[in-house]
Design a protein around this motif. Structure first.
Motif, short mmCIF file in Angstrom:
data_model
loop_
_atom_site.label_atom_id
_atom_site.label_comp_id
_atom_site.label_asym_id
_atom_site.label_seq_id
_atom_site.Cartn_x
_atom_site.Cartn_y
_atom_site.Cartn_z
N GLY A 1 0.61 -1.31 0.03
CA GLY A 1 0.11 0.15 -0.04
C GLY A 1 1.03 1.22 0.00
O GLY A 1 0.12 2.39 -0.35
N ALA A 2 1.93 1.17 0.22
CA ALA A 2 3.01 2.27 0.21
C ALA A 2 3.28 2.92 -1.21
O ALA A 2 3.39 1.97 -2.05
N TRP A 3 3.08 4.00 -1.48
CA TRP A 3 3.52 4.54 -2.70
C TRP A 3 4.08 5.92 -2.87
O TRP A 3 4.00 6.60 -1.89
N THR A 4 4.96 6.17 -3.85
CA THR A 4 5.55 7.71 -3.97
C THR A 4 5.33 7.97 -5.37
O THR A 4 4.93 7.04 -6.30
N PRO A 5 5.23 9.31 -5.54
CA PRO A 5 4.89 9.79 -6.91
C PRO A 5 6.20 9.54 -7.97
O PRO A 5 7.26 9.34 -7.68
N LEU A 6 5.35 9.19 -9.10
CA LEU A 6 6.24 9.11 -10.39
C LEU A 6 6.02 10.29 -10.84
O LEU A 6 5.25 10.72 -11.47
N THR B 1 -5.16 9.01 -6.90
CA THR B 1 -5.33 8.30 -5.50
C THR B 1 -6.44 7.23 -5.60
O THR B 1 -6.24 6.17 -5.37
N ASN B 2 -7.55 7.59 -6.57
CA ASN B 2 -8.51 6.17 -6.68
C ASN B 2 -7.67 5.29 -7.42
O ASN B 2 -8.12 4.05 -7.26
N ALA B 3 -7.07 5.64 -8.65
CA ALA B 3 -6.39 4.37 -9.31
C ALA B 3 -5.59 3.69 -8.36
O ALA B 3 -5.92 2.35 -8.45
N VAL B 4 -4.67 4.13 -7.34
CA VAL B 4 -3.94 3.52 -6.38
C VAL B 4 -5.15 2.51 -5.75
O VAL B 4 -4.73 1.19 -5.34
N ASP B 5 -5.90 3.18 -5.09
CA ASP B 5 -7.12 2.40 -4.36
C ASP B 5 -7.42 1.11 -5.23
O ASP B 5 -7.59 0.06 -4.63
N GLN B 6 -7.84 1.13 -6.49
CA GLN B 6 -8.78 0.36 -7.28
C GLN B 6 -7.56 -0.48 -7.44
O GLN B 6 -7.98 -1.98 -7.56
N VAL B 7 -6.39 -0.25 -7.80
CA VAL B 7 -5.54 -1.46 -7.93
C VAL B 7 -5.13 -2.34 -6.97
O VAL B 7 -4.91 -3.42 -6.90
N LEU B 8 -5.06 -1.80 -5.76
CA LEU B 8 -4.74 -2.24 -4.52
C LEU B 8 -5.93 -3.38 -4.07
O LEU B 8 -5.87 -4.65 -3.68
N ALA B 9 -7.11 -3.17 -4.72
CA ALA B 9 -8.46 -3.76 -4.35
C ALA B 9 -8.51 -4.91 -5.15
O ALA B 9 -8.69 -6.04 -4.68
N VAL B 10 -7.88 -4.94 -6.46
CA VAL B 10 -7.66 -6.29 -7.06
C VAL B 10 -6.43 -6.87 -7.12
O VAL B 10 -5.99 -7.70 -7.97
N THR B 11 -5.53 -6.56 -6.13
CA THR B 11 -4.44 -7.07 -5.98
C THR B 11 -4.11 -7.66 -4.42
O THR B 11 -3.23 -7.12 -3.86
#
Length: 222
Positions: free
Chosen positions: A144-149, A180-190
């Protein structure tokens, strides 16, 4: 190639980068493409997963030849026709597309996820295994940790840790989503592995289909 660049320039302003996009999608689609060893045949697959259970509820494949030569920055043009054909074969309409590739995190800010999102009108995100552009600080080691690209002075995506201690993936907005929502949705399916279940199921389907239709061919990933 010039016509493809013109198409990118024409469609890029249509990308919705505001979102925020669906926060609780019911059906999430994964899209992936496999090639034979020579790169002259492909299978494009779409799997639609129930977001609550991550079980596959619909799937479709299109087998054919790449529609465009391999040109860095224009890779979407090779795969888009086959992916659109597979999407049209579905019985259900997904609420979100998760592409094996990039969206905004692209040299021309118009990767496969952007192109698919604009053409279909569906919310879309890209999840790349390796980056095309940008610099980043490594995220901390927990899931769940992330940094900006960052590319230039622009945030083009997120470097996301999907499993504790495992190398991150590169998430970027495609269309009608916030980062932020893209990150949340990717985590939800991973939930278990480094890559999303959407990508894993689509990868398996396109590889199995290509192997079945061309059993003598060696299958490679896109």
């Amino acid at each position: 190639m010039a016509a493809a660049l013109v198409t990118q320039d024409r469609l890029r302003p249509l990308v919705d980068l505001v979102g925020p996009g669906p926060t609780a999608p019911a059906r999430v689609a994964g899209l992936d493409v496999a090639y034979d060893e020579g790169g002259d045949r492909l299978a494009a697959a779409v799997t639609v997963l129930d977001a609550a259970t991550l079980t596959v509820v619909d799937r479709a494949v299109s087998v054919g030849r790449p529609a465009f030569p391999y040109v860095p920055g224009l890779f979407a043009f090779r795969e888009l026709p086959a992916l659109l054909d597979a999407l049209h074969r579905l019985r259900t309409v997904p609420d979100l597309l998760v592409c094996d590739g990039h969206g905004l995190a692209h040299p021309r800010r118009f990767g496969l996820a952007c192109h698919l999102g604009v053409v279909t009108g569906l919310p879309a995100v890209g999840v790349g295994k390796t980056p095309l552009v940008g610099r980043w600080d490594p995220p901390s080691g927990e899931r769940g940790a992330w940094t900006p690209l960052v590319d230039g002075d622009e945030v083009v995506g997120a470097v996301l840790r999907t499993r504790d201690g495992v190398k991150p993936v590169f998430v970027s907005v495609g269309h009608r989503m916030s980062l932020t929502n893209a990150v949340d949705q990717v985590l939800a399916v991973t939930p278990r592995f480094r890559l999303p279940e959407t990508t894993r199921t689509a990868d398996r389907l396109c590889r199995d289909t290509l192997a079945a239709t061309h059993p003598a061919a060696t299958v490679s990933r896109s």
